[in-house]
Scaffold this motif. Structure first.
Motif, mmCIF file in Angstrom:
data_model
loop_
_atom_site.group_PDB
_atom_site.id
_atom_site.type_symbol
_atom_site.label_atom_id
_atom_site.label_comp_id
_atom_site.label_asym_id
_atom_site.label_seq_id
_atom_site.Cartn_x
_atom_site.Cartn_y
_atom_site.Cartn_z
ATOM 1 N N LEU A 172 0.813 -1.216 0.000
ATOM 2 C CA LEU A 172 0.000 0.000 0.000
ATOM 3 C C LEU A 172 0.847 1.267 0.000
ATOM 4 O O LEU A 172 0.343 2.351 -0.234
ATOM 5 N N GLU A 173 2.123 1.106 0.249
ATOM 6 C CA GLU A 173 3.024 2.261 0.246
ATOM 7 C C GLU A 173 3.057 2.926 -1.126
ATOM 8 O O GLU A 173 3.169 4.142 -1.242
ATOM 9 N N ASN A 174 2.926 2.141 -2.164
ATOM 10 C CA ASN A 174 2.939 2.657 -3.537
ATOM 11 C C ASN A 174 1.562 2.506 -4.157
ATOM 12 O O ASN A 174 1.036 1.404 -4.241
ATOM 13 N N PHE A 175 0.978 3.604 -4.561
ATOM 14 C CA PHE A 175 -0.298 3.643 -5.277
ATOM 15 C C PHE A 175 -1.445 2.968 -4.526
ATOM 16 O O PHE A 175 -2.066 2.029 -5.042
ATOM 17 N N PRO A 176 -1.783 3.399 -3.331
ATOM 18 C CA PRO A 176 -2.901 2.770 -2.612
ATOM 19 C C PRO A 176 -4.247 2.972 -3.316
ATOM 20 O O PRO A 176 -5.159 2.173 -3.137
ATOM 21 N N LEU A 231 -9.188 -3.119 5.159
ATOM 22 C CA LEU A 231 -9.952 -1.892 4.934
ATOM 23 C C LEU A 231 -9.119 -0.704 5.387
ATOM 24 O O LEU A 231 -8.634 -0.669 6.518
ATOM 25 N N PHE A 232 -8.966 0.263 4.495
ATOM 26 C CA PHE A 232 -8.092 1.394 4.793
ATOM 27 C C PHE A 232 -8.595 2.668 4.141
ATOM 28 O O PHE A 232 -9.431 2.637 3.238
ATOM 29 N N THR A 233 -8.098 3.783 4.639
ATOM 30 C CA THR A 233 -8.366 5.085 4.037
ATOM 31 C C THR A 233 -7.025 5.735 3.714
ATOM 32 O O THR A 233 -5.992 5.357 4.259
ATOM 33 N N VAL A 234 -7.066 6.719 2.821
ATOM 34 C CA VAL A 234 -5.863 7.438 2.415
ATOM 35 C C VAL A 234 -6.092 8.918 2.672
ATOM 36 O O VAL A 234 -7.093 9.485 2.231
ATOM 37 N N GLU A 242 1.991 14.289 -4.267
ATOM 38 C CA GLU A 242 2.546 12.947 -4.348
ATOM 39 C C GLU A 242 2.720 12.292 -2.974
ATOM 40 O O GLU A 242 3.311 11.224 -2.873
ATOM 41 N N GLU A 243 2.209 12.916 -1.926
ATOM 42 C CA GLU A 243 2.382 12.392 -0.578
ATOM 43 C C GLU A 243 1.034 12.096 0.050
ATOM 44 O O GLU A 243 0.042 12.740 -0.248
ATOM 45 N N GLY A 244 1.032 11.122 0.943
ATOM 46 C CA GLY A 244 -0.184 10.788 1.661
ATOM 47 C C GLY A 244 0.115 9.787 2.759
ATOM 48 O O GLY A 244 1.217 9.266 2.874
ATOM 49 N N VAL A 245 -0.907 9.546 3.570
ATOM 50 C CA VAL A 245 -0.797 8.588 4.668
ATOM 51 C C VAL A 245 -1.899 7.560 4.499
ATOM 52 O O VAL A 245 -3.056 7.910 4.265
ATOM 53 N N VAL A 246 -1.529 6.286 4.615
ATOM 54 C CA VAL A 246 -2.496 5.197 4.558
ATOM 55 C C VAL A 246 -2.807 4.777 5.987
ATOM 56 O O VAL A 246 -1.905 4.498 6.769
ATOM 57 N N TYR A 247 -4.096 4.761 6.325
ATOM 58 C CA TYR A 247 -4.543 4.306 7.635
ATOM 59 C C TYR A 247 -5.257 2.968 7.459
ATOM 60 O O TYR A 247 -6.279 2.892 6.779
ATOM 61 N N ILE A 248 -4.698 1.924 8.041
ATOM 62 C CA ILE A 248 -5.342 0.611 8.000
ATOM 63 C C ILE A 248 -6.242 0.537 9.228
ATOM 64 O O ILE A 248 -5.778 0.638 10.357
ATOM 65 N N HIS A 249 -7.549 0.362 8.983
ATOM 66 C CA HIS A 249 -8.527 0.390 10.067
ATOM 67 C C HIS A 249 -8.936 -0.999 10.530
ATOM 68 O O HIS A 249 -9.102 -1.233 11.714
ATOM 69 N N ARG A 250 -9.116 -1.904 9.599
ATOM 70 C CA ARG A 250 -9.556 -3.249 9.950
ATOM 71 C C ARG A 250 -8.983 -4.265 8.974
ATOM 72 O O ARG A 250 -8.847 -3.988 7.782
#
Length: 73
Positions: free
Chosen positions: A4-8, A36-39, A45-53
């Motif tokens: 998910l680090e690249n192109f979520p 299940l995650f949100t971005v 070009e930057e963002g944070v991926v949050y894995i929720h479940r």
């Protein structure tokens, strides 16, 4: 999950997105688990991926945003 680090955004929207009012994405892992995650985009070009479940595919879908986010609200 490390992919998910690249192109979520390559991952499809989860069905939960339709009734939670936020963009929830899903990644299938080993053909039986849904991640299940949100971005949160921080820049072009930057963002944070949050894995929720991480849930087994046989489990019921989440019914409300509290099930997804829990204490994060």
């Amino acid at each position: 999950m490390l992919t998910l680090e690249n192109f979520p955004q390559r991952c499809s929207l989860a069905i939960e997105s339709k009734y939670m009012g936020i963009e929830v994405r899903q990644l299938l892992y080993q053909k039986q688990f849904l991640i299940l995650f949100t971005v949160q985009n921080l820049g072009e070009e930057e963002g944070v991926v949050y894995i929720h479940r991480v849930r087994h595919g046989s489990q019921q879908r989440l019914e409300n945003i509290q099930d997804l986010l829990g204490d994060e609200l």
